[in-house]
Design a protein around this motif. Structure first.
Motif, PDB file in Angstrom:
ATOM      1  N   ASP A 225       0.815  -1.217   0.000  1.00  0.00           N
ATOM      2  CA  ASP A 225       0.000   0.000   0.000  1.00  0.00           C
ATOM      3  C   ASP A 225       0.847   1.266   0.000  1.00  0.00           C
ATOM      4  O   ASP A 225       0.453   2.289  -0.551  1.00  0.00           O
ATOM      5  CB  ASP A 225      -0.911   0.039   1.237  1.00  0.00           C
ATOM      6  N   TYR A 226       2.003   1.209   0.670  1.00  0.00           N
ATOM      7  CA  TYR A 226       2.858   2.385   0.774  1.00  0.00           C
ATOM      8  C   TYR A 226       3.351   2.858  -0.595  1.00  0.00           C
ATOM      9  O   TYR A 226       3.734   4.002  -0.768  1.00  0.00           O
ATOM     10  CB  TYR A 226       4.051   2.112   1.694  1.00  0.00           C
ATOM     11  N   TYR A 227       3.377   1.949  -1.572  1.00  0.00           N
ATOM     12  CA  TYR A 227       3.834   2.328  -2.916  1.00  0.00           C
ATOM     13  C   TYR A 227       2.672   2.702  -3.823  1.00  0.00           C
ATOM     14  O   TYR A 227       2.829   3.423  -4.785  1.00  0.00           O
ATOM     15  CB  TYR A 227       4.573   1.149  -3.571  1.00  0.00           C
ATOM     16  N   ILE A 228       1.503   2.135  -3.516  1.00  0.00           N
ATOM     17  CA  ILE A 228       0.409   2.176  -4.475  1.00  0.00           C
ATOM     18  C   ILE A 228      -0.631   3.244  -4.172  1.00  0.00           C
ATOM     19  O   ILE A 228      -1.204   3.842  -5.074  1.00  0.00           O
ATOM     20  CB  ILE A 228      -0.255   0.775  -4.530  1.00  0.00           C
ATOM     21  N   LYS A 229      -0.867   3.500  -2.863  1.00  0.00           N
ATOM     22  CA  LYS A 229      -1.936   4.439  -2.510  1.00  0.00           C
ATOM     23  C   LYS A 229      -1.576   5.859  -2.952  1.00  0.00           C
ATOM     24  O   LYS A 229      -0.412   6.252  -2.928  1.00  0.00           O
ATOM     25  CB  LYS A 229      -2.223   4.390  -1.006  1.00  0.00           C
ATOM     26  N   THR A 230      -2.609   6.607  -3.339  1.00  0.00           N
ATOM     27  CA  THR A 230      -2.331   7.913  -3.953  1.00  0.00           C
ATOM     28  C   THR A 230      -2.857   9.091  -3.127  1.00  0.00           C
ATOM     29  O   THR A 230      -2.884  10.212  -3.602  1.00  0.00           O
ATOM     30  CB  THR A 230      -2.956   7.979  -5.365  1.00  0.00           C
ATOM     31  N   ASP A 232      -2.772  12.026  -0.174  1.00  0.00           N
ATOM     32  CA  ASP A 232      -1.687  12.974   0.084  1.00  0.00           C
ATOM     33  C   ASP A 232      -0.646  12.427   1.059  1.00  0.00           C
ATOM     34  O   ASP A 232       0.554  12.579   0.854  1.00  0.00           O
ATOM     35  CB  ASP A 232      -2.257  14.292   0.635  1.00  0.00           C
ATOM     36  N   LYS A 233      -1.130  11.806   2.135  1.00  0.00           N
ATOM     37  CA  LYS A 233      -0.202  11.309   3.154  1.00  0.00           C
ATOM     38  C   LYS A 233       0.704  10.224   2.556  1.00  0.00           C
ATOM     39  O   LYS A 233       1.918  10.210   2.805  1.00  0.00           O
ATOM     40  CB  LYS A 233      -1.017  10.754   4.338  1.00  0.00           C
ATOM     41  N   SER A 234       0.134   9.334   1.755  1.00  0.00           N
ATOM     42  CA  SER A 234       0.933   8.268   1.146  1.00  0.00           C
ATOM     43  C   SER A 234       1.971   8.858   0.193  1.00  0.00           C
ATOM     44  O   SER A 234       3.120   8.416   0.150  1.00  0.00           O
ATOM     45  CB  SER A 234       0.035   7.284   0.394  1.00  0.00           C
ATOM     46  N   LYS A 235       1.541   9.872  -0.573  1.00  0.00           N
ATOM     47  CA  LYS A 235       2.480  10.502  -1.512  1.00  0.00           C
ATOM     48  C   LYS A 235       3.631  11.177  -0.765  1.00  0.00           C
ATOM     49  O   LYS A 235       4.785  11.100  -1.167  1.00  0.00           O
ATOM     50  CB  LYS A 235       1.741  11.511  -2.407  1.00  0.00           C
ATOM     51  N   GLU A 236       3.272  11.816   0.354  1.00  0.00           N
ATOM     52  CA  GLU A 236       4.286  12.498   1.160  1.00  0.00           C
ATOM     53  C   GLU A 236       5.321  11.478   1.692  1.00  0.00           C
ATOM     54  O   GLU A 236       6.533  11.717   1.651  1.00  0.00           O
ATOM     55  CB  GLU A 236       3.587  13.214   2.329  1.00  0.00           C
ATOM     56  N   ARG A 676      -1.319   4.492  11.955  1.00  0.00           N
ATOM     57  CA  ARG A 676      -1.358   4.386  10.499  1.00  0.00           C
ATOM     58  C   ARG A 676      -0.714   3.075  10.027  1.00  0.00           C
ATOM     59  O   ARG A 676      -1.216   2.391   9.135  1.00  0.00           O
ATOM     60  CB  ARG A 676      -0.574   5.589   9.944  1.00  0.00           C
ATOM     61  N   LEU A 677       0.398   2.750  10.658  1.00  0.00           N
ATOM     62  CA  LEU A 677       1.120   1.511  10.341  1.00  0.00           C
ATOM     63  C   LEU A 677       0.247   0.294  10.682  1.00  0.00           C
ATOM     64  O   LEU A 677       0.139  -0.664   9.904  1.00  0.00           O
ATOM     65  CB  LEU A 677       2.409   1.495  11.170  1.00  0.00           C
ATOM     66  N   ILE A 678      -0.390   0.352  11.837  1.00  0.00           N
ATOM     67  CA  ILE A 678      -1.208  -0.788  12.282  1.00  0.00           C
ATOM     68  C   ILE A 678      -2.371  -1.028  11.326  1.00  0.00           C
ATOM     69  O   ILE A 678      -2.608  -2.153  10.891  1.00  0.00           O
ATOM     70  CB  ILE A 678      -1.736  -0.552  13.726  1.00  0.00           C
TER      71      ILE A 678
END
Ligand SMILES: [Zn+2]
Length: 722
Positions: A225-230, A232-236, A676-678
């Motif tokens: 998910d850390y690579y794929i989600k789009t 704002d927080k994931s992009k940051e 967020r990690l959990i």
């Protein structure tokens, strides 16, 4: 199949016959008091940091911490925990802080005493002392590590630079898998295996056999998910990850421009791998990962990887067949290898080598690694004292050697005997529960009882300890020691292929504060580390112990019957023993749970939502486990001529004490980054839900505290599986 743990294992990538004989740890001092005595006897270390290692505080159940100004029927977690939560903010070097955290520090202090004694460089040490002592000494030798700089890794970087063609990649993968802990495995929270993971594991269809398993892998962030989600927080986070990779390459000697370009390459390749990975919800169904292949099919799936070379390099015996957890991943990986140049893959491998070795190298790399993986991803403010990190690394790498000393000092036979008694009474409670179920047919009930009777209980520590005599440990290089221990563990698992199953295997070390159910061995395992206050406290009455460790025991037993566990039979085979109608009934009940737990997480920022499909197994275990523990407590009180309604110490009824102790063992302050990690990676629910959701499903709780319909702790649509 991964095991079902009691609680999460945060892979933060911060991430022996020891004759300490203690014959007088007898019945009188088996308790929390003895633990506290040991703690207060630990000599404080020099230095004045907040955590100077002196006498960590255990947190036994304390009914005075209940906040009686609050309404237990509105938010029971707050009622039981808010005073503790206010008094115990998260220390700067921690990512969450719970009533069990003091125990973690206490365990570390105890292990350190053993390690410090063993690290004295004298010629009278036995072989086990030499290994754990020199391992610890090499880890603590910051001056030596600083002086060596990148040198311990240089040989590997040179090897990667010297690769001549894509054919050479395979051998380098095998080398990386030998070097770094976890670099050959894909775990719940861990995607660290470069390119893919490989190990020996029990066959799904015939649990008496061990076969080869080839798993997806290749990432460095906590999951796909850390690579794929789009959002704002994931992009940051992905941008910060880019900056981090760039800094690490610069520290390894590259120019800024080159490092920036290389960081882009790494993210491009890892994102490509993330896109073809199976997601963690699909992976929860064992049918989805039970893909058997012949060796010829494996070769055909990913021709760019020379499997024969790989298997020879990792000394893998021939396997009857190969379980490829995600064929789609390997088809995707093949295409990625083909579509990208050797130079790009060399960059990826160079990154993997630098990233995975950072915790064992000089301060600049260590600090930068901490800055991104602990500070940005998990919210930690400062690093834990080095000695604590070294203790944990020794436990991870030479766990059985260190574990024996821990057991001798902290786990007296009486604690074991009392735990076994509780386990038996909780298993008896499930037996009665199954017999009384209105929704299950007699045929399925009979099979469930067979499975329950087949569960093997493992308490405290393994019957046999690993022999580390073939592992070479010196005081010269921390990184090399880690590699030696990793090679041993990796090859130990691979060598199981084709051999009879070792039913004595544990996948947690004795000091671990956790517990697990293994569906393919059909065992429940409780390491000595969790059989301490606040979870197990011999100085307290049954209501306190059944509320805390009793619920943990019930939780692990129920894992054998949650939506994953129920698909395995008594022998650990993936076999459907349910009638079609009973299976349907189960799924409806399971859906109630997964719907209930799909919810926003308070105080964690917008869009942070827990996914009940990811946590369904753990939530089912939490809900069922507490029923079993309460029923077992009732039976135990009956034997003593008491009832749940009787008043225990401090004026609470035993039933109330049971629920208060249950909640207390879960009080935890959690950093928003960790939340967020959990919710993204962890199959366990947030602590507050592990109390409030469970109890609001439970009429026994509502009765204990006089809660009425319409109040928050009385759920209109209550869920119940077990
Ligand atoms: Zn669990």
């Amino acid at each position: 199949m991964s095991i079902s743990r009691f609680t999460s294992v945060f892979a933060l990538s911060l991430a022996l016959c020891l004759a300490v004989s203690t014959p007088n740890l007898s019945a009188q001092n088996l308790s929390a008091q003895s633990a506290q005595e040991l703690a207060s006897n630990s000599a404080p270390v020099a230095g004045s940091s907040a955590d100077d290692g002196a006498a960590p505080k255990l947190e036994p159940f304390d009914p005075n911490l209940v906040d009686k100004t609050l309404d237990p029927c509105n938010d029971f977690y707050k009622y039981a925990c808010s005073k503790w939560l206010t008094a115990n903010p998260i220390p700067a070097d921690q990512i969450y802080w719970s009533t069990g955290s003091g125990l973690q520090l206490w365990n570390e202090n105890l292990l350190r005493e053993t390690l410090v004694a063993a690290s004295a460089n004298d010629s009278n040490r036995n072989a086990v002392h030499q290994k754990i002592g020199d391992y610890y000494a090499a880890c603590m030798d910051e001056t030596g590590i600083e002086a060596a700089g990148l040198k311990p890794l240089q040989l590997e970087l040179d090897r990667i630079a010297a690769l001549k063609s894509k054919k050479d990649i395979t051998l380098e993968i095998a080398r990386l898998h030998h070097m770094f802990p976890g670099a050959w495995q894909y775990g719940d929270n861990q995607t660290d295996a470069p390119f893919f993971g490989f190990t020996g594991q029990q066959d799904y269809d015939d649990a008496s056999k061990v076969v080869a398993q080839i798993d997806q892998g290749g990432l460095s962030l906590p999951n796909r998910d850390y690579y794929i989600k789009t959002d704002d927080k994931s992009k940051e986070i992905l941008q910060k990850y880019h900056a981090h990779i760039q800094k690490m390459f610069v520290l390894a000697g590259e120019s800024e421009t080159q490092a920036a370009a290389d960081a882009t390459t790494v993210i491009e390749l890892e994102t490509g791998l993330a896109q073809v990975q199976m997601d963690n919800i699909t992976r929860r169904d064992p049918k989805n990962v039970n893909n058997k292949m012949t060796l010829a099919q494996v070769r055909e799936l990913t021709p760019s990887i020379d499997w024969d070379v790989y298997f020879m390099a990792v000394k893998a015996p021939a396997s009857e067949h190969y379980i490829v957890t995600s064929p789609a991943f390997f088809r995707g990986e093949e295409k990625l290898i083909k579509d990208h140049s050797l130079a790009q893959w060399q960059t990826y491998m160079r990154w993997q080598a630098i990233h995975l070795s950072a915790p064992y190298l000089n301060k600049a790399l260590l600090d930068e690694n901490f800055d991104f993986f602990a500070r940005t991803l998990a919210g930690a403010e400062t690093q834990r004292p080095r000695w604590r990190r070294c203790v944990n690394a020794a436990d991870r790498d030479l766990g059985d050697a260190l574990g024996q000393a821990y057991v001798d000092r902290a786990f007296p036979p009486d604690s074991r005997a009392r735990t076994i008694q509780m386990v038996h009474s909780i298993e008896a409670a499930l037996n009665s529960d199954v017999q009384s179920l209105s929704w299950m047919s007699p045929e399925t009930k009979q099979q469930a009882i067979v499975k329950l009777k087949g569960i093997e209980d493992k308490i405290g520590y393994p019957a046999h300890w690993h022999d580390y005599s073939s592992v070479t440990i010196t005081r010269d290089s921390y990184l090399n020691n880690v590699g030696q221990a990793t090679s041993f563990e990796f090859e130990r698992w691979v060598a199981k292929i084709g051999k009879p199953v070792d039913r004595g295997e544990w996948t947690m070390t004795p000091p671990t504060i956790n517990a697990y159910y293994d569906p393919q061995l059909n065992t429940i395992n409780f390491p000595a580390g969790i059989l301490q206050p606040p979870f197990f406290d011999p100085s307290k009455d049954d209501s306190v112990n059944y509320g805390a460790i009793g619920m943990v025991i019930g939780h692990e037993i129920i894992h054998g019957f949650d939506d994953q566990g129920r698909k395995f039979d008594a022998h650990g085979n993936l076999r459907d023993w349910w009638t079609a109608d009973d299976g349907k009934q189960y799924d409806e009940r399971g859906k109630c749970i997964s719907d209930e737990y799909t919810q926003d997480v308070p105080d964690a920022g917008p869009g942070v939502k827990q996914n009940g499909l990811l946590t369904q197994g753990e939530d089912t275990a939490d809900n069922g486990g507490i029923h079993l523990a309460l029923n077992a407590l009732e039976a135990s009180l009956k034997q003593q001529g008491k009832t749940l309604e009787d008043k225990g110490p401090d004026g609470w009824t035993y039933r109330q004490r049971f629920f208060l102790s249950n909640a207390y063992s879960w009080c935890a302050n959690v950093r928003p980054e960790v939340t967020r990690l959990i919710v993204t990676t962890d199959p366990h629910s947030m602590p507050v839900f592990r109390i409030d959701n469970v109890l609001s499903n439970m009429s026994e709780f509502q009765q204990a505290f006089g809660c009425k319909p319409g109040q928050k702790m009385v759920r209109a649509n209550a869920c119940r599986v077990w």
